[in-house]
Design a protein around this motif. Structure first.
Motif, mmCIF file in Angstrom:
data_model
loop_
_atom_site.group_PDB
_atom_site.id
_atom_site.type_symbol
_atom_site.label_atom_id
_atom_site.label_comp_id
_atom_site.label_asym_id
_atom_site.label_seq_id
_atom_site.Cartn_x
_atom_site.Cartn_y
_atom_site.Cartn_z
ATOM 1 N N GLY A 117 0.730 -1.265 0.007
ATOM 2 C CA GLY A 117 -0.119 0.041 0.047
ATOM 3 C C GLY A 117 0.858 1.187 0.007
ATOM 4 O O GLY A 117 0.594 2.106 -0.617
ATOM 5 N N ASP A 118 1.847 1.226 0.901
ATOM 6 C CA ASP A 118 2.950 2.303 0.666
ATOM 7 C C ASP A 118 3.545 2.596 -0.576
ATOM 8 O O ASP A 118 3.594 3.633 -0.917
ATOM 9 C CB ASP A 118 3.987 2.293 1.707
ATOM 10 C CG ASP A 118 3.341 2.470 3.410
ATOM 11 O OD1 ASP A 118 2.294 3.132 3.478
ATOM 12 O OD2 ASP A 118 4.000 2.033 4.247
ATOM 13 N N LEU A 119 3.774 1.520 -1.194
ATOM 14 C CA LEU A 119 4.529 1.778 -2.615
ATOM 15 C C LEU A 119 3.400 2.421 -3.690
ATOM 16 O O LEU A 119 3.634 3.027 -4.381
ATOM 17 C CB LEU A 119 4.803 0.372 -3.160
ATOM 18 C CG LEU A 119 5.800 0.445 -4.193
ATOM 19 C CD1 LEU A 119 6.948 1.108 -3.730
ATOM 20 C CD2 LEU A 119 6.177 -0.954 -4.810
ATOM 21 N N LEU A 120 2.126 1.969 -3.268
ATOM 22 C CA LEU A 120 0.964 2.419 -4.478
ATOM 23 C C LEU A 120 0.819 4.043 -3.986
ATOM 24 O O LEU A 120 0.874 4.809 -5.062
ATOM 25 C CB LEU A 120 -0.406 1.853 -4.154
ATOM 26 C CG LEU A 120 -0.408 0.571 -4.386
ATOM 27 C CD1 LEU A 120 -1.965 0.085 -4.022
ATOM 28 C CD2 LEU A 120 -0.296 0.528 -5.997
ATOM 29 N N ALA A 121 1.365 4.607 -2.806
ATOM 30 C CA ALA A 121 1.009 6.001 -2.327
ATOM 31 C C ALA A 121 2.523 6.641 -2.917
ATOM 32 O O ALA A 121 2.190 7.777 -3.462
ATOM 33 C CB ALA A 121 0.885 6.067 -0.983
ATOM 34 N N ILE A 122 3.526 6.002 -2.801
ATOM 35 C CA ILE A 122 4.831 6.427 -3.518
ATOM 36 C C ILE A 122 4.820 6.673 -5.023
ATOM 37 O O ILE A 122 5.061 7.764 -5.712
ATOM 38 C CB ILE A 122 6.137 5.609 -3.184
ATOM 39 C CG1 ILE A 122 6.187 5.674 -1.810
ATOM 40 C CG2 ILE A 122 7.224 6.196 -3.863
ATOM 41 C CD1 ILE A 122 7.283 4.693 -1.206
ATOM 42 N N ILE A 123 3.976 5.759 -5.675
ATOM 43 C CA ILE A 123 3.852 5.874 -7.137
ATOM 44 C C ILE A 123 2.883 6.877 -7.612
ATOM 45 O O ILE A 123 3.035 7.622 -8.443
ATOM 46 C CB ILE A 123 3.197 4.623 -7.667
ATOM 47 C CG1 ILE A 123 4.331 3.289 -7.588
ATOM 48 C CG2 ILE A 123 2.888 4.713 -9.289
ATOM 49 C CD1 ILE A 123 3.743 2.170 -7.870
ATOM 50 N N ALA A 124 1.959 7.393 -6.652
ATOM 51 C CA ALA A 124 0.938 8.416 -6.783
ATOM 52 C C ALA A 124 1.748 9.576 -6.686
ATOM 53 O O ALA A 124 1.543 10.587 -7.626
ATOM 54 C CB ALA A 124 -0.111 8.101 -5.751
ATOM 55 N N VAL A 125 2.560 9.677 -5.524
ATOM 56 C CA VAL A 125 3.377 10.942 -5.601
ATOM 57 C C VAL A 125 4.212 11.335 -6.840
ATOM 58 O O VAL A 125 4.399 12.200 -7.271
ATOM 59 C CB VAL A 125 3.981 11.088 -4.052
ATOM 60 C CG1 VAL A 125 4.874 12.522 -4.144
ATOM 61 C CG2 VAL A 125 3.201 10.991 -3.026
ATOM 62 N N ASP A 126 4.896 10.183 -7.249
ATOM 63 C CA ASP A 126 5.750 10.459 -8.226
ATOM 64 C C ASP A 126 4.853 10.724 -9.549
ATOM 65 O O ASP A 126 5.479 11.670 -10.350
ATOM 66 C CB ASP A 126 6.796 9.073 -8.547
ATOM 67 C CG ASP A 126 7.334 8.963 -9.802
ATOM 68 O OD1 ASP A 126 8.325 9.908 -9.766
ATOM 69 O OD2 ASP A 126 7.339 8.242 -10.532
ATOM 70 N N ARG A 127 3.895 10.327 -9.839
ATOM 71 C CA ARG A 127 3.062 10.578 -10.943
ATOM 72 C C ARG A 127 2.526 12.173 -11.035
ATOM 73 O O ARG A 127 2.525 12.575 -11.975
ATOM 74 C CB ARG A 127 1.831 9.649 -11.140
ATOM 75 C CG ARG A 127 2.292 8.219 -11.832
ATOM 76 C CD ARG A 127 1.134 7.503 -11.764
ATOM 77 N NE ARG A 127 1.475 6.131 -12.491
ATOM 78 C CZ ARG A 127 1.672 6.003 -13.807
ATOM 79 N NH1 ARG A 127 1.583 6.705 -14.543
ATOM 80 N NH2 ARG A 127 2.059 4.599 -14.114
ATOM 81 N N TYR A 128 2.281 12.331 -9.459
ATOM 82 C CA TYR A 128 1.572 13.763 -9.295
ATOM 83 C C TYR A 128 2.848 14.736 -9.836
ATOM 84 O O TYR A 128 2.463 15.868 -10.552
ATOM 85 C CB TYR A 128 1.079 14.084 -8.066
ATOM 86 C CG TYR A 128 0.828 15.520 -7.606
ATOM 87 C CD1 TYR A 128 -0.306 15.998 -8.033
ATOM 88 C CD2 TYR A 128 1.942 15.987 -6.924
ATOM 89 C CE1 TYR A 128 -0.533 17.211 -7.620
ATOM 90 C CE2 TYR A 128 1.791 17.394 -6.438
ATOM 91 C CZ TYR A 128 0.277 18.190 -6.933
ATOM 92 O OH TYR A 128 0.220 19.325 -6.456
#
Length: 378
Positions: A117-128
């Protein structure tokens, strides 16, 4: 744990036997066991294919494919542990003798699920950052590795208390003295006076709840701003066509087959440039790419957010209810118990579906997969 509280999860009747109860519950949980078997099979195969394609077959920059294989590894481990042990627990619901195995499984399950789940959040920040802040500092390859390390440490910290809160609960027959063993969150008994140990265990359950809710809020915020950026770009393209009339060619949507290979980093690349006919044509071509990409990304973002909260929500609600409600669980071969077990384990679906979201919706991934299987048959 006192004997008076050891049996509060069981409804005794005449001729009661632990072996009979275990067999009856095993049969009633057969549909859930079959579903867990499908989770295990699909999760292992799907995530393995993602790892193999991204690591060994896809010649892409490391920064572009850094997170996906790591996420696939975490999801595959989560599937093996959660689904595999779930099958064993369904078949040995009151015969789970190993206290060490119970604690280790709980620890590893929480660790892999949280880190995924944390990795999903990191990916979201990277895409943002890449889409909404293209001219500001981005996540470098070094910082991506550091972010994964931080996620690993926080996952260990969150999972560590499970070694103390989970364990084998002894169940003693009040008449014959026959013993059974249940692997569960050992936050019972529900005594008249609240103890410090019980309070700490309840706080741990709520901490996991707030952790998931905070991650969900972060995902929603990031993807909301990304979607708003894409929507504004689409509106700008429509206004440009209206202003220029026939000067802008009316190209079909998704005309560029390599649209999905881009990261939409040109959404703001034309800001401040002089609007010339050649620029207009170039912007139109870019816009036609992003019409298709916009839909695809929006679907992916919605799936990630909805599936994550829908599958994790029931497990967390049941965990909280088990912590604060007396006799929430009653181990009986009833439809109610089967439904609760299904809801408690449906979070595994999130780890199973991620390969399809991040891999199988990608045209290049499907192309590599097709080449892999067609060559193996030649």
């Amino acid at each position: 744990m006192a004997d008076a509280n050891d049996t509060e999860l069981i409804s005794f009747n005449n001729g009661f036997s632990w072996n009979v109860l275990n067999s009856d519950v095993n049969r009633s949980l057969l549909p859930v066991t079959v579903i867990l078997g499908l989770y295990l099979l699909a999760g292992v195969i799907g995530n393995f294919l993602v790892i193999f394609i991204y690591v060994f077959r896809w010649e892409a920059p490391k920064t572009d494919r850094f997170f996906v294989p790591i996420l696939a590894v975490l999801d595959m481990c989560a599937c093996v542990i959660s689904a595999g042990v779930g099958i064993y627990a369904n078949m040995n619901i009151v015969r789970f003798r190993s206290d060490v195995l119970c604690k280790i499984v709980a620890f590893l399950g929480i660790f892999f699920v949280k880190m995924s789940g944390d990795l999903l959040a990191i990916i979201a920040v990277d895409r943002y950052l890449k889409l909404n802040k293209p001219f500001e500092p981005q996540m470098s390859f070094r910082w991506k590795k550091i972010s994964v390390l931080i996620a690993s440490v926080t996952g260990l910290l969150m999972a560590m208390p499970a070694l103390f809160t989970y364990g084998v609960i002894p169940l003693k027959h009040p008449g014959t003295g026959d013993m059974g063993w249940l692997c569960a969150n050992s936050n019972t008994p529900h005594q008249k006076h609240i103890t410090l140990e019980w309070s700490l265990k309840v706080c741990y359950q709520f901490a996991m709840l707030f952790d998931v809710l905070a991650r969900f809020v972060g995902l929603v915020v990031c993807y909301f701003h990304i979607g708003k950026k894409i929507y504004k770009h689409s509106e700008k393209r429509c206004q440009l066509r209206l202003q220029q009339g026939q000067n802008v060619p009316n190209r079909p949507i998704c005309v560029n087959k390599r649209a999905e290979e881009t990261e939409l980093d040109v959404l703001s690349s034309n800001t401040g440039r002089e609007t010339t006919p050649s620029t207009i044509v170039r912007m139109s071509r870019q816009s036609s790419r992003f019409d298709c990409q916009r839909v695809r990304l929006t679907m992916i973002f919605m799936l990630i957010t909805v599936i994550y909260i829908v599958t994790m929500g029931p497990k967390l609600v049941i965990m909280i209810a088990d912590s604060v409600l007396e006799r929430f669980w009653t181990i009986e071969p009833t439809p109610k118990f089967g439904i609760l077990r299904f809801l408690y384990t449906c979070f595994i679906f999130n780890n199973v579906v991620n390969p399809f979201i991040y891999g199988f919706l990608d045209r290049r991934f499907r192309s590599e997969l097709y080449k892999l299987f067609t060559r193996s048959h030649n």
